[in-house]
Design a protein around this motif. Structure first.
Motif, short mmCIF file in Angstrom:
data_model
loop_
_atom_site.label_atom_id
_atom_site.label_comp_id
_atom_site.label_asym_id
_atom_site.label_seq_id
_atom_site.Cartn_x
_atom_site.Cartn_y
_atom_site.Cartn_z
N ARG A 209 0.83 -1.21 0.00
CA ARG A 209 0.00 0.00 0.00
C ARG A 209 0.87 1.27 0.00
NH1 ARG A 209 -4.67 -0.44 4.38
NH2 ARG A 209 -5.36 1.45 3.29
N LEU A 210 2.09 1.17 0.51
CA LEU A 210 3.02 2.30 0.44
C LEU A 210 3.48 2.52 -1.00
CD1 LEU A 210 5.31 1.86 3.59
CD2 LEU A 210 3.87 3.84 3.04
N ILE A 211 3.84 1.43 -1.67
CA ILE A 211 4.26 1.52 -3.07
C ILE A 211 3.10 2.02 -3.92
CG2 ILE A 211 4.95 0.14 -5.09
CD1 ILE A 211 6.68 -1.54 -3.17
N SER A 212 1.90 1.54 -3.61
CA SER A 212 0.71 2.02 -4.31
C SER A 212 0.55 3.53 -4.15
CB SER A 212 -0.54 1.30 -3.77
OG SER A 212 -1.71 1.77 -4.42
N SER A 213 0.82 4.03 -2.96
CA SER A 213 0.68 5.47 -2.71
C SER A 213 1.65 6.28 -3.57
CB SER A 213 0.89 5.79 -1.24
OG SER A 213 2.26 5.73 -0.86
N VAL A 214 2.87 5.75 -3.75
CA VAL A 214 3.86 6.43 -4.59
C VAL A 214 3.35 6.54 -6.02
CG1 VAL A 214 6.17 6.27 -5.62
CG2 VAL A 214 5.85 5.76 -3.19
N PHE A 215 2.85 5.44 -6.55
CA PHE A 215 2.37 5.45 -7.95
C PHE A 215 1.12 6.32 -8.10
CE2 PHE A 215 4.63 1.16 -8.40
CZ PHE A 215 5.72 1.73 -9.01
N HIS A 216 0.22 6.26 -7.14
CA HIS A 216 -0.97 7.12 -7.19
C HIS A 216 -0.56 8.60 -7.16
CE1 HIS A 216 -4.70 4.74 -7.08
NE2 HIS A 216 -3.99 3.81 -6.43
N ASN A 217 0.40 8.93 -6.31
CA ASN A 217 0.86 10.32 -6.21
C ASN A 217 1.50 10.78 -7.52
OD1 ASN A 217 -0.02 10.50 -3.59
ND2 ASN A 217 1.98 10.06 -2.67
N ARG A 218 2.26 9.90 -8.14
CA ARG A 218 2.89 10.25 -9.42
C ARG A 218 1.84 10.44 -10.51
NH1 ARG A 218 8.52 6.79 -10.21
NH2 ARG A 218 9.60 7.68 -8.39
N LEU A 219 0.85 9.57 -10.54
CA LEU A 219 -0.20 9.69 -11.55
C LEU A 219 -0.98 10.99 -11.38
CD1 LEU A 219 -1.54 6.01 -11.52
CD2 LEU A 219 -0.41 7.13 -13.45
N LYS A 220 -1.21 11.40 -10.13
CA LYS A 220 -1.97 12.63 -9.86
C LYS A 220 -1.28 13.87 -10.42
CE LYS A 220 -4.25 11.07 -5.63
NZ LYS A 220 -4.19 11.12 -4.14
N ILE A 221 0.05 13.89 -10.35
CA ILE A 221 0.77 15.10 -10.77
C ILE A 221 1.35 14.96 -12.19
CG2 ILE A 221 1.31 15.77 -8.41
CD1 ILE A 221 4.16 14.75 -8.86
N GLY A 222 0.99 13.88 -12.89
CA GLY A 222 1.45 13.69 -14.26
C GLY A 222 2.92 13.32 -14.36
N MET A 223 3.45 12.70 -13.31
CA MET A 223 4.86 12.28 -13.28
C MET A 223 4.96 10.85 -13.82
SD MET A 223 7.18 12.16 -9.83
CE MET A 223 8.83 11.47 -9.80
N ASN A 224 6.02 10.54 -14.52
CA ASN A 224 6.22 9.18 -15.02
C ASN A 224 6.27 8.18 -13.86
OD1 ASN A 224 7.07 10.90 -17.28
ND2 ASN A 224 7.72 8.99 -18.22
#
Length: 316
Positions: A209-224
Motif C-alpha cells: 500500500r506504500l508503493i501504491s501510494s507512490v504510484f498514485h501520487n505520481r499519476l496525480k501530478i502527471g509524473m512518469n
C-alpha cells in the motif's frame, strides 16, 4: 442345547458378515477434500488424510484389496458421498485424478503458459485459440488475458482441455473479484494494471500500500511511473539489474518514456496487490528505492531519494 448354541454361532457369524458387507459397501460418508497418494511415502501415511483412516473396517478392506498395492499415486478430488469400497475403487482406477499446478504471485502470462506446456497440460496454439474465442466479463484488449490467471495452487482434472483449464483459472479470478462488486470494469482494469506493477515491485507484503501510494501520487501530478518492472516485462523478466541502455527501449510499457499506466498488466497479481491498488496509504511519497533486504526506503523529494542512494553507496 447344542443346536441352539450352533444356531446362535451361525446367526452371529452371518450378522458379522452382513455388518461388514453393509459397512464397506453401503455406509457412505461425505467428503470434500483433495487426497494425495504420494508414491514416496508408505500408503498408510497418505491414507491418514482420510477421516476414516482409523476405521477398523477400512483397514480390513485395504488389506483384503492386496494391501492397497493397486492404488495409483497422484492427487484425487473427493467430493460427495463415498463408501469404503467406493474410495478404494476410485484410487485403484485412477478416477477423479488431479494434476497439481501452482501459479506463483507475479508470474507473467508467458511464464504461466511455459510452465503449463512444460507440465504437458496444454498445447500452446490450442490455448491461444481458446483465449481468442473466450468471452470474459473484464476487459481483455486484443485478447490479452494478462492479469487474469490468478496466482494459486490448482488441482486440475487429468485430461482437461485447454478450455477447461482457462475456465478454472478465470473462475478463480471471478471468485476473488466478483462482477457484483466491481461494476466499473474499466476502472477495475486500470487498478489491475497498477496492481501488477505493485506485485513486481514489492517484495514485502506490508509495503504494497506504500508503493501504491507512490504510484498514485505520481499519476496525480502527471509524473512518469518510472518502474523498472514495466521495462523488464519487455525483456521477459530476464534482467536481474536494469541499466540505462535497457531503459531506452521504445514501448508504451516503458514507463520511463511514457506517462500514465502501461496498456495492460505486466503480470498476474494477488489479492493483496489489487487491494493495495484500490486502497493506497495516504502519503506524500514520490520515490522509493530498494534497501537490500527486500524492503524499500520511501522519500518525498528527489534530493532525499538521491541522498539515501549516495549514503548507501558509501557504506558498501
Amino acid at each position: 442345547m447344542k443346536k441352539l448354541w450352533l444356531n446362535w454361532v451361525v446367526f452371529t457369524f452371518l450378522s458379522v458378515i452382513v455388518f461388514l458387507f453393509w459397512g464397506i459397501n453401503f455406509n457412505k460418508k461425505n467428503y470434500n477434500q483433495i487426497l494425495e497418494i504420494d508414491k514416496k511415502l508408505p500408503l498408510k501415511k497418505s491414507l491418514e488424510a482420510l477421516p476414516i483412516s482409523e476405521n477398523i473396517l477400512f483397514k480390513i478392506y485395504v488389506k483384503i484389496r492386496k494391501g492397497g498395492r493397486d492404488i495409483k499415486a497422484g492427487y484425487y478430488e473427493l467430493s460427495g458421498d463415498y463408501s469404503i469400497k467406493d474410495i478404494i475403487d476410485l484410487l485403484e482406477n485412477g478416477e477423479y485424478k488431479m494434476v497439481k499446478f501452482t501459479i506463483p504471485e507475479g508470474y507473467s502470462h508467458e511464464e504461466i503458459v511455459s510452465s503449463l506446456e512444460k507440465n504437458k497440460l496444454i498445447d500452446r496454439e490450442n490455448l491461444k485459440k481458446v483465449l481468442r474465442e473466450k468471452d470474459f466479463y473484464y476487459p481483455t484488449p486484443d485478447g490479452n488475458f494478462e492479469g487474469y490467471f490468478y496466482p494459486e495452487t490448482y488441482f486440475i482434472p487429468e485430461g482437461s482441455s485447454e478450455s477447461d483449464i482457462v475456465d478454472i483459472f478465470l473462475g478463480e479470478f471471478l471468485k476473488k473479484f466478483p462482477k457484483e462488486r466491481y461494476t466499473n470494469k474499466e476502472e477495475f482494469y486500470k487498478m489491475l494494471i497498477l496492481a501488477s506493477i505493485i506485485e513486481r515491485e514489492a517484495q514485502v507484503g506490508d509495503e504494497k500500500r506504500l508503493i501504491s501510494s507512490v504510484f498514485h501520487n505520481r499519476l496525480k501530478i502527471g509524473m512518469n511511473l518510472a518502474s523498472d518492472a514495466t521495462v523488464n516485462y519487455l525483456y521477459d523478466y530476464s534482467k536481474r539489474k536494469m541499466y540505462y541502455k535497457d531503459l531506452e527501449i521504445d514501448s508504451p510499457y516503458n514507463t520511463y518514456k511514457y506517462k500514465g499506466l502501461p496498456p495492460a498488466p505486466i503480470c498476474n497479481p494477488d489479492y493483496l496487490s489489487i487491494e493495495a491498488a484500490f486502497n493506497p496509504f495516504d502519503t506524500e511519497y514520490l520515490f522509493f528505492v530498494a534497501i537490500g533486504d527486500g524492503s524499500h526506503y520511501f522519500s518525498r523529494t528527489y534530493e532525499e531519494h538521491m541522498k539515501f542512494q549516495k549514503d548507501k553507496e558509501k557504506k558498501r
